[in-house]
Design a protein around this motif. Structure first.
Motif, short mmCIF file in Angstrom:
data_model
loop_
_atom_site.label_atom_id
_atom_site.label_comp_id
_atom_site.label_asym_id
_atom_site.label_seq_id
_atom_site.Cartn_x
_atom_site.Cartn_y
_atom_site.Cartn_z
N UNK A 166 37.07 48.33 23.67
CA UNK A 166 36.28 49.15 24.57
C UNK A 166 36.89 49.20 25.97
N UNK A 167 36.83 50.37 26.57
CA UNK A 167 37.15 50.50 27.99
C UNK A 167 36.13 49.67 28.76
N UNK A 168 36.56 48.67 29.52
CA UNK A 168 35.57 47.82 30.20
C UNK A 168 34.69 48.59 31.17
N UNK A 169 35.14 49.76 31.64
CA UNK A 169 34.35 50.52 32.61
C UNK A 169 33.02 50.99 32.03
N UNK A 170 32.90 51.10 30.71
CA UNK A 170 31.62 51.55 30.16
C UNK A 170 30.51 50.53 30.40
N UNK A 171 30.89 49.30 30.72
CA UNK A 171 29.89 48.26 30.91
C UNK A 171 29.26 48.27 32.31
N UNK A 172 29.75 49.10 33.21
CA UNK A 172 29.15 49.14 34.55
C UNK A 172 27.80 49.84 34.54
N UNK A 173 27.50 50.58 33.46
CA UNK A 173 26.30 51.41 33.44
C UNK A 173 25.09 50.67 32.86
N UNK A 190 31.85 44.06 37.07
CA UNK A 190 32.67 43.52 35.99
C UNK A 190 33.33 42.22 36.44
N UNK A 191 33.56 41.27 35.56
CA UNK A 191 33.27 41.31 34.13
C UNK A 191 31.78 41.19 33.85
N UNK A 192 31.37 41.78 32.74
CA UNK A 192 29.97 41.79 32.34
C UNK A 192 29.85 41.21 30.93
N UNK A 193 28.74 40.54 30.69
CA UNK A 193 28.38 40.14 29.33
C UNK A 193 26.89 40.38 29.15
N UNK A 213 31.03 41.35 25.43
CA UNK A 213 31.80 40.91 26.60
C UNK A 213 32.74 42.04 27.03
N UNK A 214 32.79 42.31 28.33
CA UNK A 214 33.59 43.43 28.85
C UNK A 214 34.98 42.97 29.25
N UNK A 215 35.88 42.79 28.38
CA UNK A 215 37.19 42.26 28.73
C UNK A 215 38.03 43.28 29.51
N UNK A 216 38.69 42.79 30.53
CA UNK A 216 39.53 43.64 31.37
C UNK A 216 40.78 44.09 30.62
N UNK A 217 41.45 45.10 31.17
CA UNK A 217 42.72 45.53 30.59
C UNK A 217 43.77 44.44 30.75
#
Length: 259
Positions: A166-173, A190-193, A213-217
């Motif tokens: 997943x693109x981690x940016x989708x987790x900002x919403x 971010x990071x978000x869980x 878990x929103x892993x970074x690039x």
């Protein structure tokens, strides 16, 4: 949730529930899909509904040793086995592995299944596989460096790692605004869980599903490079199931090689 929270145990039970609830990624491939794969007409997905380019795979799959990593559900593994590969599926969910065994039994396929955490591939010797195939599942894993290190170890020189994430940016919403109203409300740094959410909000937004878990690039791509891989291909696609698809890619996929 406490500091002693066991992500592996929690997500194992959560994915077993997803099987019972009929999550689309737990529905086994039909007999017609397997028949076509045996005839050479096959495809599998790493991200959303987008088929992996055939050029990402070896030209001939017959006898190729493939590890389907955190890829249970009776979908990719049986298709690749029907196409000629020697397939092992490792997954954290017993019921997801049951799906692979169901298809294998139904259609006379040789598919080995192993229950385990994707961070620990100690069940396999060094240089055991030609391909590690990992569709979107790192989102359910707390840390990625061990995944890439062990994937590198179990691949033979020249072996291929394919992963979707997943693109981690989708987790900002805000999840409720996104899912219920299709609104992109920026809320989370971010990071978000999902583990960070209060219990009642996590239940409203994620139900009884697994922790994410929103892993970074840097963790995803940089981690593969740090493990020793050489990146050869990159792809992206909109998320197949939410409103972010109108604005940004929700998925990324990489193909890398062990030198």
């Amino acid at each position: 949730m406490t500091e002693s929270f066991d992500a592996v145990a929690y997500n194992r039970a959560a994915w077993d529930r997803e099987v019972a609830n009929g999550n689309e990624w737990t529905r086994p491939a039909g007999r017609e899909v397997i028949d076509r794969a045996r005839a050479g007409d096959w495809s599998v997905v790493l991200i959303g509904y987008r088929s992996v380019p055939r050029g990402w795979f070896p030209a001939e799959l017959s006898g190729v040793e493939v590890l389907c990593l955190a890829s249970g559900g009776g979908q990719q593994g049986p298709v690749l086995a029907a196409a000629g590969a020697a397939v092992t599926v490792l997954d954290n969910s017993p019921r997801q592995l049951d799906r692979d065994r169901e298809v294998a039994t139904r259609d006379g396929l040789a598919v080995r299944t192993v229950l385990g955490d994707m961070r620990d591939l100690s069940a396999f010797p060094d240089a055991s596989f030609d391909v590690v195939f990992n569709p979107v599942s790192t989102v359910f894993c707390p840390e990625l460096a061990p995944v890439w290190r062990d994937s590198f170890r179990v691949l033979r020189p020249g072996g291929i790692l394919m992963t979707g994430f997943l693109n981690p940016d989708v987790f900002i919403f805000d999840v409720e605004a996104l899912d219920e109203r299709g609104e992109l409300v920026v809320r989370h740094p971010l990071p978000f869980s999902s583990l960070d959410l209060p219990d009642d909000e996590r239940e409203r937004s994620y139900g009884t599903g697994p922790i994410e878990y929103s892993h970074s690039l840097a963790e995803q791509i940089g981690g593969q490079l740090a493990a020793g891989f050489t990146l050869t291909h990159f792809d992206e696609a909109p998320h197949h199931a939410d409103a972010t698809a109108r604005y940004l890619p929700g998925y990324f996929a990489t193909r890398a090689v062990r030198p």
